[in-house]
Structure formats: structure tokens, C-alpha cells
Design a protein around this motif. Structure first.
Motif, PDB file in Angstrom:
ATOM      1  N   TYR A 193       0.846  -1.191   0.000  1.00 52.48           N
ATOM      2  CA  TYR A 193       0.000   0.000   0.000  1.00 52.48           C
ATOM      3  C   TYR A 193       0.880   1.239   0.000  1.00 52.48           C
ATOM      4  CZ  TYR A 193       0.794  -0.044   5.098  1.00 52.48           C
ATOM      5  OH  TYR A 193       1.362  -0.059   6.354  1.00 52.48           O
ATOM      6  N   ALA A 249       1.347   5.518   1.002  1.00 53.27           N
ATOM      7  CA  ALA A 249       0.953   6.584   1.923  1.00 53.27           C
ATOM      8  C   ALA A 249      -0.229   7.336   1.324  1.00 53.27           C
ATOM      9  CB  ALA A 249       2.128   7.533   2.154  1.00 53.27           C
ATOM     10  N   SER A 271      -3.289   6.199   1.167  1.00 53.57           N
ATOM     11  CA  SER A 271      -4.379   5.317   0.741  1.00 53.57           C
ATOM     12  C   SER A 271      -5.375   5.101   1.880  1.00 53.57           C
ATOM     13  CB  SER A 271      -3.837   3.983   0.220  1.00 53.57           C
ATOM     14  OG  SER A 271      -3.135   3.285   1.224  1.00 53.57           O
ATOM     15  N   VAL A 313      -7.732   3.195   4.404  1.00 53.41           N
ATOM     16  CA  VAL A 313      -7.512   1.981   5.190  1.00 53.41           C
ATOM     17  C   VAL A 313      -8.778   1.136   5.206  1.00 53.41           C
ATOM     18  CG1 VAL A 313      -6.936   1.090   7.471  1.00 53.41           C
ATOM     19  CG2 VAL A 313      -5.806   3.135   6.625  1.00 53.41           C
ATOM     20  N   PHE A 324      -5.958  -4.390   8.121  1.00 53.30           N
ATOM     21  CA  PHE A 324      -4.531  -4.458   8.422  1.00 53.30           C
ATOM     22  C   PHE A 324      -3.976  -5.751   7.876  1.00 53.30           C
ATOM     23  CE2 PHE A 324      -6.513  -6.585  11.962  1.00 53.30           C
ATOM     24  CZ  PHE A 324      -5.633  -7.561  12.373  1.00 53.30           C
ATOM     25  N   LEU A 340       8.851  -0.408   5.588  1.00 56.68           N
ATOM     26  CA  LEU A 340       7.917   0.708   5.683  1.00 56.68           C
ATOM     27  C   LEU A 340       8.685   2.002   5.452  1.00 56.68           C
ATOM     28  CD1 LEU A 340       4.882   0.588   6.339  1.00 56.68           C
ATOM     29  CD2 LEU A 340       5.441   1.391   8.612  1.00 56.68           C
ATOM     30  N   GLY A 345      -0.101  -1.930   9.787  1.00 58.27           N
ATOM     31  CA  GLY A 345      -1.291  -1.179   9.405  1.00 58.27           C
ATOM     32  C   GLY A 345      -2.414  -1.167  10.413  1.00 58.27           C
ATOM     33  N   ALA A 360      -3.294   2.440  11.767  1.00 55.26           N
ATOM     34  CA  ALA A 360      -4.107   3.279  10.881  1.00 55.26           C
ATOM     35  C   ALA A 360      -5.561   2.825  10.881  1.00 55.26           C
ATOM     36  CB  ALA A 360      -3.543   3.259   9.466  1.00 55.26           C
ATOM     37  N   ARG A 408      -3.303   5.804   5.400  1.00 58.76           N
ATOM     38  CA  ARG A 408      -1.964   5.254   5.602  1.00 58.76           C
ATOM     39  C   ARG A 408      -0.948   6.397   5.601  1.00 58.76           C
ATOM     40  NH1 ARG A 408      -3.209   0.237   7.017  1.00 58.76           N
ATOM     41  NH2 ARG A 408      -4.503  -0.846   5.519  1.00 58.76           N
ATOM     42  N   SER A 409      -0.015   6.353   6.544  1.00 58.88           N
ATOM     43  CA  SER A 409       0.986   7.415   6.641  1.00 58.88           C
ATOM     44  C   SER A 409       2.311   7.030   5.989  1.00 58.88           C
ATOM     45  CB  SER A 409       1.231   7.771   8.113  1.00 58.88           C
ATOM     46  OG  SER A 409       1.757   6.657   8.805  1.00 58.88           O
ATOM     47  N   CYS A 410       2.440   5.768   5.608  1.00 63.45           N
ATOM     48  CA  CYS A 410       3.683   5.266   5.024  1.00 63.45           C
ATOM     49  C   CYS A 410       3.366   4.391   3.822  1.00 63.45           C
ATOM     50  CB  CYS A 410       4.462   4.447   6.053  1.00 63.45           C
ATOM     51  SG  CYS A 410       5.030   5.398   7.464  1.00 63.45           S
ATOM     52  N   THR A 411       4.404   3.981   3.133  1.00 63.63           N
ATOM     53  CA  THR A 411       4.293   3.044   2.017  1.00 63.63           C
ATOM     54  C   THR A 411       4.970   1.742   2.428  1.00 63.63           C
ATOM     55  OG1 THR A 411       4.285   4.828   0.393  1.00 63.63           O
ATOM     56  CG2 THR A 411       4.933   2.644  -0.404  1.00 63.63           C
TER      57      THR A 411
END
Length: 166
Positions: free
Chosen positions: A51, A53, A55, A57, A60, A70, A91, A94, A101-104
Motif C-alpha cells: 500500500y 501513503a 491510501s 484503510v 490491516f 515501511l 497497518g 491506521a 496510511r501514513s507510510c508506504t
């Protein structure tokens, strides 16, 4: 990235190996089977993005095998914040926080990932309330470990070191 049949994955990995994963610790065989067979299983190759950042949620993930990295986007680059290995979830924060999402998340190597959707998570609560409580403890424990890791990183980056009372 491709989807896999859950029953084949259970046969491949074995029920005992799946139950030994930290996210599923102390859960009954029936609830673990329900989680795996009702979840969405993904096989990622190295470099596949799970996923991104920003996107939305919808649940998880649990790393059944392999490893994820991450990355947090900062200024003009992506910064590796941590790795997630076999048995760890990614995840959940989130999902519970109800924010994007805060990260990839990217596969570091060939990985098998179980996606547990919001709806599936809720159904587990309805079907297996006692096991759901244990799952929440396991997930909370992992979040606690993540917070401790982040505190160490922040401490080291600021030059802080614990005193003798720690």
C-alpha cells in the motif's frame, strides 16, 4: 502481487506454524482458521508495493512469511522507518486510528501477507469474542513494541541516553 487460495496456504505453512505467529499467539485453531480462510492472502515479490501513503484503510496485514519495509515520505525522499517480519502485523494503527496510511509498505523479499479487512475483523469479534480479546492483546503488545522502537530512535537522534534509574 497475486492473490492466493487460503486453504492451500494453510496446508503449505501448516496450522501449527500459523498459530505460532506472534499476532495469533494463544488463539484457538478455529479462530485462526477463520482469520486465515476469511482473509485475503497476497503473495508479493521483492519490490511489490502493498500500500501507499495516503491510501484509504480497509484493514490491516499480517506477515506470514518474508519481510516488508515501511517508508515515510519526508521532504524530497522516502525514509525507511522499519521492517516487518514473519508474524508481525502492519497497518493496525491506521485501521484503529481511522486515518489514511501514513507510510508506504514494500516487500523486501518474496512475502506472503494476510489482509484482514475491517469487516472480517468485526466478524471475528462476533464469532469468537474470547479469541478476539486475545487478538487485541497481541496487537496491542505489538503496538507497544513499535512505540518503544520509535522512542529509541527519537532518543538516539536527539542524543538522549537513559539515566541510572532506567
Amino acid at each position: 502481487m497475486k492473490s492466493l487460495d487460503a486453504k492451500n496456504v494453510v496446508k503449505l505453512l501448516g496450522q501449527a506454524d500459523i498459530r505460532d505467529l506472534s499476532t495469533f499467539g494463544a488463539l484457538s485453531d478455529a479462530s485462526v482458521t477463520t482469520l486465515v480462510e476469511g482473509g485475503h492472502l497476497l503473495e508479493l515479490n521483492r519490490g511489490d508495493v502493498l500500500y501507499r501513503a495516503g491510501s484509504v484503510v480497509g484493514g490491516f496485514y499480517v506477515v506470514l512469511s518474508g519481510r516488508l519495509a515501511l517508508y515515510k515520505h519526508s521532504e524530497d525522499r522516502d525514509v525507511l522507518t522499519r521492517h516487518f517480519s514473519r508474524g508481525e502485523q502492519v497497518g493496525f494503527d491506521a485501521m484503529i486510528g481511522m486515518h489514511p496510511r501514513s507510510c508506504t509498505a514494500v516487500a523486501v523479499e518474496k512475502s506472503l501477507i494476510l489482509e484482514i479487512s475491517n469487516d472480517h475483523f468485526y466478524r471475528l469479534h462476533q464469532q469468537f469474542p474470547a479469541d478476539f480479546g486475545l487478538l487485541m492483546i497481541n496487537l496491542s503488545r505489538e503496538l507497544s513494541r513499535e512505540i518503544a522502537l520509535l522512542e529509541d530512535v527519537i532518543g538516539k537522534s536527539t542524543g538522549w541516553s537513559p539515566g541510572p534509574e532506567h
